[in-house]
Write a protein that holds these residues in place. Structure first.
Motif, mmCIF file in Angstrom:
data_model
loop_
_atom_site.group_PDB
_atom_site.id
_atom_site.type_symbol
_atom_site.label_atom_id
_atom_site.label_comp_id
_atom_site.label_asym_id
_atom_site.label_seq_id
_atom_site.Cartn_x
_atom_site.Cartn_y
_atom_site.Cartn_z
ATOM 1 N N UNK A 293 28.079 18.403 9.729
ATOM 2 C CA UNK A 293 28.195 19.790 9.262
ATOM 3 C C UNK A 293 28.151 19.821 7.736
ATOM 4 N N UNK A 294 28.901 18.909 7.116
ATOM 5 C CA UNK A 294 28.889 18.840 5.652
ATOM 6 C C UNK A 294 27.481 18.579 5.134
ATOM 7 N N UNK A 295 26.749 17.710 5.813
ATOM 8 C CA UNK A 295 25.417 17.316 5.361
ATOM 9 C C UNK A 295 24.375 18.395 5.652
ATOM 10 N N UNK A 296 24.257 18.810 6.922
ATOM 11 C CA UNK A 296 23.173 19.696 7.358
ATOM 12 C C UNK A 296 23.424 21.144 6.984
ATOM 13 N N UNK A 297 24.689 21.601 7.136
ATOM 14 C CA UNK A 297 25.009 23.007 6.896
ATOM 15 C C UNK A 297 25.353 23.266 5.437
ATOM 16 N N UNK A 298 26.246 22.452 4.891
ATOM 17 C CA UNK A 298 26.756 22.741 3.544
ATOM 18 C C UNK A 298 25.840 22.251 2.424
ATOM 19 N N UNK A 299 25.250 21.063 2.583
ATOM 20 C CA UNK A 299 24.451 20.485 1.493
ATOM 21 C C UNK A 299 22.963 20.772 1.674
ATOM 22 N N UNK A 300 22.402 20.379 2.826
ATOM 23 C CA UNK A 300 20.974 20.627 3.061
ATOM 24 C C UNK A 300 20.675 22.088 3.375
ATOM 25 N N UNK A 301 21.665 22.783 3.910
ATOM 26 C CA UNK A 301 21.526 24.201 4.300
ATOM 27 C C UNK A 301 20.348 24.426 5.263
ATOM 28 N N UNK A 302 20.191 23.486 6.198
ATOM 29 C CA UNK A 302 19.132 23.612 7.203
ATOM 30 C C UNK A 302 19.527 24.530 8.352
#
Length: 692
Positions: A293-302
């Motif tokens: 979630x931190x990676x895909x939602x918060x940082x990558x915003x995919x």
């Protein structure tokens, strides 16, 4: 429908329109004022867009004059609610199209007047009716169509019936599910599911002009056998998934690194291995999900959110146990993450996340993907943990049970824990991490393992962050099933005739591993024991032609002369595969007989595939082949013969010719030509002696 087009490129839109047109082209003519019926089969992958297909079909049916569309929307209330909500959103479009569509959920006779009035509106709206796949609601719907008020208005206008997950409750699993009961009756007539099937026939009989469309992702052998006997689809369509679809081939062939193994000692079973503490692999899976979630939602915003699913066991107590473990861990981590930087518990927690982080980014390509450091992930973790929504999805939980709707957009992180309600038909949106530690005592059926695949779907956008935790045996089963599924779809695409596909299913040795579905010993000893009169009254002409052709093409040997033609019989010793094919071609028209036929064929197939001393031959006996047809007593109300076909000393003598070598099945197929327009009956008897 514009919402669908925004999700698809032009090639995908063209495929959708072409396949939908094909499905509708084989339905009844909505403008022909006469009684008509049609039955078709539509096959897709799990989570591949079957709902989009039948929603598009609904819109096209509306354009072409179909006045009513009925949806069998699953066996659980949450699936009914899910389907109703999607139709309201995609077709009625928040009221913008309410002059073209009217929607009813599980209507009763009290709504007859309203439905009648809607059928008379000048814009000719299509009446959409979602109904639970349960005899009570289906019979109530049949009563509506049988009411004079609706009959007078609807007349012969076309009705479309869409059976979502058609292999569940309607037909498939009948024999197998009942075979797993602890207490078995000797007759399939006394088992469950007949009421649902009968109610479907009752509904179809109440609508003069209708098309019955069966949607399924699991058209295994028993399903095809069932539908060929009972509902007889004339056409089938294989759906093409969208380019972003990730199914069994993706997870178990193309990218097997996405699948992680749960050690045997951490695999849950309430009897064999009732875990007393949270397994280490579940902790790892939770941490991977939160960092995803931190990676895909918060940082990558995919994506706006990601989900995790935990499917421990069909036992709801197991779901509660896993829910408590997950909730306790999240609560504990919430406290720890708030602690001072020098707090030992917080330091230990951060270190445990750091150690699992390489697994989170393992599938990413360092040469093309910009991968953040763990420290960057760590800055996002507190908010992700604080804003994680945890749901217990079980039917006995009134607050979070049948009618619970997950607020997907409300949180960036969702964790769903549940049993059967997270199984067939339920869509877990943006599912990235699946933890399914189910302990299988025996080999799973193909349709069962397939329908647990909530981790299939349109996940290409975040596929590198997907992980599936499974026991070793389950991984093997899925890998076998993928081969089975691809072969099945190939056959369906290449053969326009479903009967040809059924034959391939029966004779292909490649599908043995996932298609044996061995029946329980209790089933063999009770429901396959003794003689059975199997009736096929609705298939008389077709079966007579088949039997006469079979007799002409088969070499029979005569038994010794017993003096009269009614006591003289002849037999043919045939390879077991020919006997199975014979059974396949002989049609039945009721659920109990079809279940019996399925079980017999599956057991024959199993005996023939045994490594040591496989069953090689069986005997087919033509009784009284030279005599005149004898009249049999028949009850027209129950549609059953009342004459005992297998009695008398002469028949006991006949049995003496069936002394065979070991592992040759003692099974008799008896043809009796009778009067009362009931020209042929196939009777199957399988005694306890067949278990060697």
């Amino acid at each position: 429908m514009e919402r669908f087009k925004r999700k698809l490129d032009q090639e995908e839109v063209d495929n959708l329109i072409t396949e939908t047109t094909e499905i509708l082209s084989h339905c009844t003519n909505p403008h022909l004022d006469e009684a008509q019926s049609a039955t078709n089969l539509v096959v897709g992958y799990v989570q591949s867009g079957k709902t989009m297909s039948f929603t598009t079909l609904s819109a096209m049916a509306n354009d072409n004059g179909f006045r009513v569309i009925v949806y069998f929307a699953g066996t659980k209330t949450n699936l009914l609610t899910q389907t109703t909500k999607r139709l309201r959103k995609d077709l009625i479009n928040n009221g913008a199209n309410n002059q073209f569509y009217k929607l009813h959920e599980n209507p009763s006779l009290e709504e007859v007047q309203r439905i009648r009035n809607e059928l008379q509106i000048s814009t000719k709206p299509t009446i959409l009716i979602t109904v639970l796949k349960h005899y009570k609601y289906i019979n109530a719907l049949a009563d509506i169509f049988n009411s004079q008020q609706v009959k007078n208005v609807l007349k012969n206008n076309a009705v479309l019936i869409i059976d979502d997950e058609a292999d569940q409750a309607s037909l498939n699993g009948y024999a197998y599910k009942n075979s797993k009961k602890e207490s078995l009756s000797e007759e399939w007539e006394e088992d469950e599911y007949t009421t649902t099937y009968r109610s479907i026939l009752h509904l179809r009989n109440s609508i003069p002009n209708h098309s019955y469309i069966q949607y399924t992702a699991t058209p295994q052998g028993p399903l095809l056998i069932s539908i060929l006997d009972l509902l007889s689809p004339k056409h089938h369509t294989v759906l093409t998934p969208g380019k972003q679809y990730t199914g069994g081939k993706t997870f178990f062939i193309d990218k097997p690194g996405l699948v992680l193994t749960i050690p045997d000692e951490q695999v849950y079973n309430s009897k064999k291995n009732p875990l007393t503490q949270c397994p280490k692999t579940l902790v790892d899976a939770l941490q991977i999900h939160l960092m995803n979630v931190a990676l895909v939602v918060c940082i990558f915003k995919k994506e706006n959110y990601l989900s995790m699913m935990i499917h421990a066991d069909k036992d709801q107590d197991a779901s509660r146990t896993f829910y408590i473990w997950v909730k306790s861990l999240i609560d504990m981590w919430t406290e720890m993450i708030n602690a001072d930087e020098n707090d030992l518990a917080k330091i230990e927690l951060v270190e445990s996340f750091r150690q699992i982080y390489p697994e989170v980014i393992r599938e990413y390509d360092k040469s093309t993907d910009i991968i953040p450091s763990f420290e960057e992930i760590l800055t996002q973790l507190p908010d992700v943990i604080f804003d994680t929504n945890i749901e217990l999805i079980i039917s006995s939980n009134k607050r979070q049970g049948d009618n619970k709707e997950v607020d997907w957009e409300g949180s960036p992180s969702h964790i769903l824990v549940g049993a059967e309600m997270l199984n067939r038909g339920f869509t877990v949106e943006n599912l990235a991490v699946t933890y399914m530690p189910r302990y299988s005592i025996g080999k799973s059926t193909a349709d069962t393992i397939q329908q647990r695949c909530r981790f299939f779907g349109y996940k290409w956008n975040y596929l590198k962050s997907c992980r599936v935790y499974l026991p070793t045996d389950t991984c093997i089963e899925y890998a076998e099933y993928v081969e089975h599924e691809e072969e099945m779809r190939k056959w369906l695409k290449e053969n326009t005739n479903l009967e040809a596909v059924e034959q391939l299913l029966i004779i292909s040795p490649r599908l043995n591993a996932t298609r044996k579905n061995i029946l329980s010993i209790n089933t063999v000893q009770t429901k396959l024991n003794g003689w059975r009169k199997m009736n096929a009254f609705q298939m008389i002409d077709e079966n007579i032609r088949f039997v006469e052709q079979f007799i002409t093409q088969t070499i029979f040997e005569n038994d010794k002369d017993y003096g009269t033609t009614d006591r003289n019989h002849r037999f043919a010793k045939l390879p077991i595969q020919q006997v199975i094919e014979f059974l396949s071609n002989f049609k039945f028209s009721n659920m109990p007989d079809t279940a019996r036929k399925q079980a017999t064929m599956r057991y024959l197939k199993y005996l023939a595939s045994k490594e040591n001393s496989p069953l090689e031959h069986a005997y087919i006996i033509q009784m009284a082949y030279a005599g005149e047809a004898r009249e049999r007593a028949f009850d027209e109300q129950t549609m059953k013969l009342t004459t005992n076909l297998h009695s008398g000393a002469q028949f006991q003598v006949k049995r003496s010719i069936l002394v065979m070598q070991k592992f040759v099945l003692k099974i008799r197929f008896v043809f009796n030509y009778i009067k009362l327009n009931l020209n042929v009956i196939l009777s199957v008897g399988a005694g306890r002696s067949l278990i060697h």
